[in-house]
Design an enzyme around this catalytic site. Structure first.
Site, PDB file in Angstrom:
ATOM      1  N   ASP A 156      -5.881  27.560  50.408  1.00 61.53           N
ATOM      2  CA  ASP A 156      -5.669  27.984  49.023  1.00 61.53           C
ATOM      3  C   ASP A 156      -5.968  29.472  48.869  1.00 61.53           C
ATOM      4  OD1 ASP A 156      -8.451  27.679  49.427  1.00 61.53           O
ATOM      5  OD2 ASP A 156      -8.485  25.786  48.348  1.00 61.53           O
ATOM      6  N   ASN A 175     -17.341  17.770  43.502  1.00 65.29           N
ATOM      7  CA  ASN A 175     -16.569  16.837  42.662  1.00 65.29           C
ATOM      8  C   ASN A 175     -15.493  16.122  43.471  1.00 65.29           C
ATOM      9  OD1 ASN A 175     -14.611  18.762  43.125  1.00 65.29           O
ATOM     10  ND2 ASN A 175     -14.105  19.121  40.981  1.00 65.29           N
ATOM     11  N   HIS A 189     -13.252  17.393  45.526  1.00 69.17           N
ATOM     12  CA  HIS A 189     -11.955  18.022  45.811  1.00 69.17           C
ATOM     13  C   HIS A 189     -11.828  18.357  47.301  1.00 69.17           C
ATOM     14  CE1 HIS A 189     -13.529  22.374  44.781  1.00 69.17           C
ATOM     15  NE2 HIS A 189     -13.723  22.111  46.061  1.00 69.17           N
ATOM     16  N   GLU A 194      -8.202  18.896  42.652  1.00 68.53           N
ATOM     17  CA  GLU A 194      -9.303  18.420  41.825  1.00 68.53           C
ATOM     18  C   GLU A 194      -9.103  16.939  41.486  1.00 68.53           C
ATOM     19  OE1 GLU A 194     -11.612  20.480  41.883  1.00 68.53           O
ATOM     20  OE2 GLU A 194     -11.292  22.361  40.811  1.00 68.53           O
TER      21      GLU A 194
HETATM   22  P1  PGA Z   1     -18.433  25.267  50.085  1.00 66.75           P
HETATM   23  O1  PGA Z   1     -17.030  24.903  49.395  1.00 66.75           O
HETATM   24  O2  PGA Z   1     -18.215  25.161  51.554  1.00 66.75           O
HETATM   25  O3  PGA Z   1     -18.722  26.665  49.648  1.00 66.75           O
HETATM   26  O4  PGA Z   1     -19.427  24.264  49.581  1.00 66.75           O
HETATM   27  C1  PGA Z   1     -16.375  23.753  49.793  1.00 66.75           C
HETATM   28  C2  PGA Z   1     -15.254  23.416  48.830  1.00 66.75           C
HETATM   29  O5  PGA Z   1     -15.379  23.693  47.623  1.00 66.75           O
HETATM   30  O6  PGA Z   1     -14.252  22.844  49.274  1.00 66.75           O
END
Ligand code: PGA
Length: 265
Positions: A72, A140, A142, A147
């Site tokens: 992304d 959450n 995702h 999401e």
């Molecule tokens: P993080 O992000 O590795 O900074 O926890 C992971 C994500 O949001 O997919």
């Protein structure tokens, strides 16, 4: 069957995941002239990137025939913005290995034609295929910026970030209101239907609930990571804290039959 590897700490998660990536790269490049790797940003993959850079300097792997696709990119941030995902990838991996820059693919978050850009990215992924896709997970549930509420059939598209994701990402920005609210993200189908192998890494207590639900809850678009249980070759690398909400179930011989749980040495 989804494999779960429980590791003692975040560094071990990065090391164990790196061994799978390195072996997959070596195996594929021994018989093919291209290796295609899907990559995440965030805090979790940093040890993995460190181990890949070390393996490159040790002569164990060569990135000249590697193509990468990132999951992304924020809408509206230029590539040289310190919080853009292009900048993150340069600073944490690409600048330290011999990957040609034109082989490092990301959605263009500055595009004027979002639909055309998303279709271009999706087509490129479909045409090259992904040998191994590395993922993180949001608290959450995702995966990429899919999401809760995302469809199993979703493809690369513009998405709105949830408040929870904006709040989680605010730690990288000077203030909350600087966090972009939209991103271009690959879809759940883009990940599941184009990749031979998937590796998901999760570390820390803030991910414990998301991991327990993804592994033991229903498979549903409200729990995007739960769809990974439908992939034939997916491995979760978890540290003790990320596994802590489900370890009593999955580590104690009452584990559901679709999971194989192992402990890293
Ligand atoms: P993080 O992000 O590795 O900074 O926890 C992971 C994500 O949001 O997919």
């Amino acid at each position: 069957m989804l494999r779960v590897v429980i590791c003692k700490n975040p560094d071990e998660v990065g090391y164990q995941a790196s061994r799978q990536v390195i072996e997959s790269m070596q195996r594929t490049l021994a018989k093919s002239d291209r290796y295609v790797l899907g990559l995440p940003t965030g805090e979790t993959p940093l040890p993995l990137y460190g181990y890949l850079i070390a393996a490159f300097y040790a002569g164990e792997i060569d990135f000249s025939a590697v193509h990468t696709f990132n999951l992304d990119e924020y809408v509206g941030l230029p590539p040289n913005h310190a919080q853009s995902y292009r900048y993150f990838m340069m600073r944490n991996l690409f600048d330290f290995v011999n990957i040609p820059v034109h082989q490092t693919h990301m959605p263009n978050g500055l595009t004027r034609d979002v639909n055309q850009e998303c279709a271009r990215y999706e087509r490129l992924i479909e045409s090259l295929g992904i040998d191994l896709w590395v993922l993180g997970i949001g608290r959450n549930e995702h995966i990429a910026f899919n999401e809760p509420g995302s469809s199993r059939e979703s493809k690369t598209r513009k998405v709105k970030l949830t408040l929870d994701t904006i709040e989680a990402n605010a730690r990288f920005f000077e203030s909350h209101d600087q966090v972009p609210t939209e991103a271009l993200s690959v879809g759940i189908s883009t990940v599941l239907d184009n990749s031979k192998e998937i590796v998901l890494m999760a570390t820390g207590l803030s991910k414990a609930q998301a991991i327990a639900i993804a592994l033991l809850g229903p498979v549903s678009g409200w729990i995007p990571a739960s769809y990974l249980r439908e992939h034939e070759h997916c491995t979760f690398y978890l540290d003790k804290l990320a596994a802590s909400n489900c370890e009593q179930v999955i580590g104690e011989g009452v584990c559901p039959e679709y999971l194989e749980v192992v402990y890293a040495e």
